[in-house]
Motif scaffolding. Structure first.
Motif, PDB file in Angstrom:
ATOM      1  N   UNK A   1      18.922  -9.302 -46.666  1.00 16.60           N
ATOM      2  CA  UNK A   1      19.978  -8.323 -46.895  1.00 16.60           C
ATOM      3  C   UNK A   1      19.532  -7.279 -47.913  1.00 16.60           C
ATOM      4  N   UNK A   2      18.822  -7.732 -48.927  1.00 15.34           N
ATOM      5  CA  UNK A   2      18.306  -6.838 -49.964  1.00 15.34           C
ATOM      6  C   UNK A   2      17.325  -5.821 -49.379  1.00 15.34           C
ATOM      7  N   UNK A   3      16.444  -6.273 -48.503  1.00 12.17           N
ATOM      8  CA  UNK A   3      15.463  -5.383 -47.879  1.00 12.17           C
ATOM      9  C   UNK A   3      16.160  -4.329 -47.014  1.00 12.17           C
ATOM     10  N   UNK A   4      17.145  -4.746 -46.239  1.00  8.95           N
ATOM     11  CA  UNK A   4      17.889  -3.790 -45.410  1.00  8.95           C
ATOM     12  C   UNK A   4      18.575  -2.734 -46.268  1.00  8.95           C
ATOM     13  N   UNK A   5      19.099  -3.148 -47.404  1.00  8.97           N
ATOM     14  CA  UNK A   5      19.740  -2.193 -48.316  1.00  8.97           C
ATOM     15  C   UNK A   5      18.713  -1.263 -48.944  1.00  8.97           C
ATOM     16  N   UNK A   6      17.510  -1.756 -49.217  1.00 14.33           N
ATOM     17  CA  UNK A   6      16.444  -0.889 -49.725  1.00 14.33           C
ATOM     18  C   UNK A   6      16.062   0.165 -48.695  1.00 14.33           C
ATOM     19  N   UNK A   7      15.920  -0.239 -47.454  1.00  8.82           N
ATOM     20  CA  UNK A   7      15.569   0.713 -46.390  1.00  8.82           C
ATOM     21  C   UNK A   7      16.646   1.777 -46.262  1.00  8.82           C
TER      22      UNK A   7
END
Length: 235
Positions: free
Chosen positions: A67-73
């Motif tokens: 979820x964190x990676x998707x928010x970074x993208x």
């Protein structure tokens, strides 16, 4: 507050930043992300926008590294006005993969505490996050043998705990929760009339912070380290 430990039959443990290091890796990843986007915004602005997206995305993605990676993208696309390069997106994905591949670093005294308490009490693990990632960390930790039950919750609100305790046929007054987050591990249990011990970690995600007014009148114990829990159980 004093807890009548004679009434305790089941002890629940949080996982991330209670049993092993977690939040530190997120802060390191955020620093790398800010450096990656430094041409577009200040680090403070990047942090603010990333946090906003993380909170907005919680109902969709839940908690955890993926979820964190998707928010970074998403944040990278927004701050760059969709001009971020494919190479930069790949670097963001690599940051996430590195986080998933981190070793499981147990906090001081964890195995001693679990081994000691498991001899007298039924222990359960109650954590939130991505199921696959939490299973991976638990397997790497070598701690599975100490737990009678393991539950990865979608969230840690009163309703989630009430459902778990009901499912396991545990009376709230016979249950003690140990964790690092006042918001997720302590206050919901206290509100259910269960018991709780707060073991603060040196780094806390902003979403887990609570105001002092939210703890006023709430009955729980705070200790400085997990090992400090053991003397409390001595008769």
């Amino acid at each position: 507050m004093e807890i009548n430990f004679q009434n305790i039959k089941v002890i629940g443990f949080d996982a991330d930043d209670t049993l092993w290091v977690n939040e530190t890796y997120f802060r390191e990843a955020e620093a790398m992300f800010c450096e990656l986007l430094s041409a577009y915004e200040t680090a403070n602005k990047i942090d603010q926008e990333l946090f906003k997206n993380e909170i907005d995305n919680l109902p969709l993605y839940g908690y955890g590294i993926k979820a964190f990676v998707l928010s970074m993208v998403e944040t990278a696309l927004e701050l760059s006005n969709n001009s971020i390069s494919n190479e930069a997106i790949q670097k963001i994905l690599d940051i996430g993969k590195e986080m998933l591949d981190k070793p499981v670093e147990l906090l001081d005294g964890v195995e001693t505490v679990l081994k000691t308490l498991s001899q007298k009490y039924r222990l359960i693990l109650a954590t939130k996050g991505d199921l696959l990632d939490q299973e991976r960390k638990l397997e790497k930790s070598g701690l599975t043998k100490y737990f009678h039950h393991i539950e990865v919750l979608s969230d840690k609100k009163e309703a989630n705990y009430a459902k778990l305790l009901n499912h396991l046929d545990i009376e709230p007054k016979a249950f003690l929760m140990i964790g690092n987050s006042l918001k997720s591990d302590i206050l919901p249990l206290v509100n259910l009339e269960a018991h709780a011990i707060h073991v603060p970690f040196h780094t806390t995600w902003a979403h887990e912070e609570v105001k002092a007014s939210e703890t006023n009148g709430k009955q729980y114990i705070t200790v400085s380290s997990l090992l400090d829990v053991l003397p409390l159980f001595k008769e």
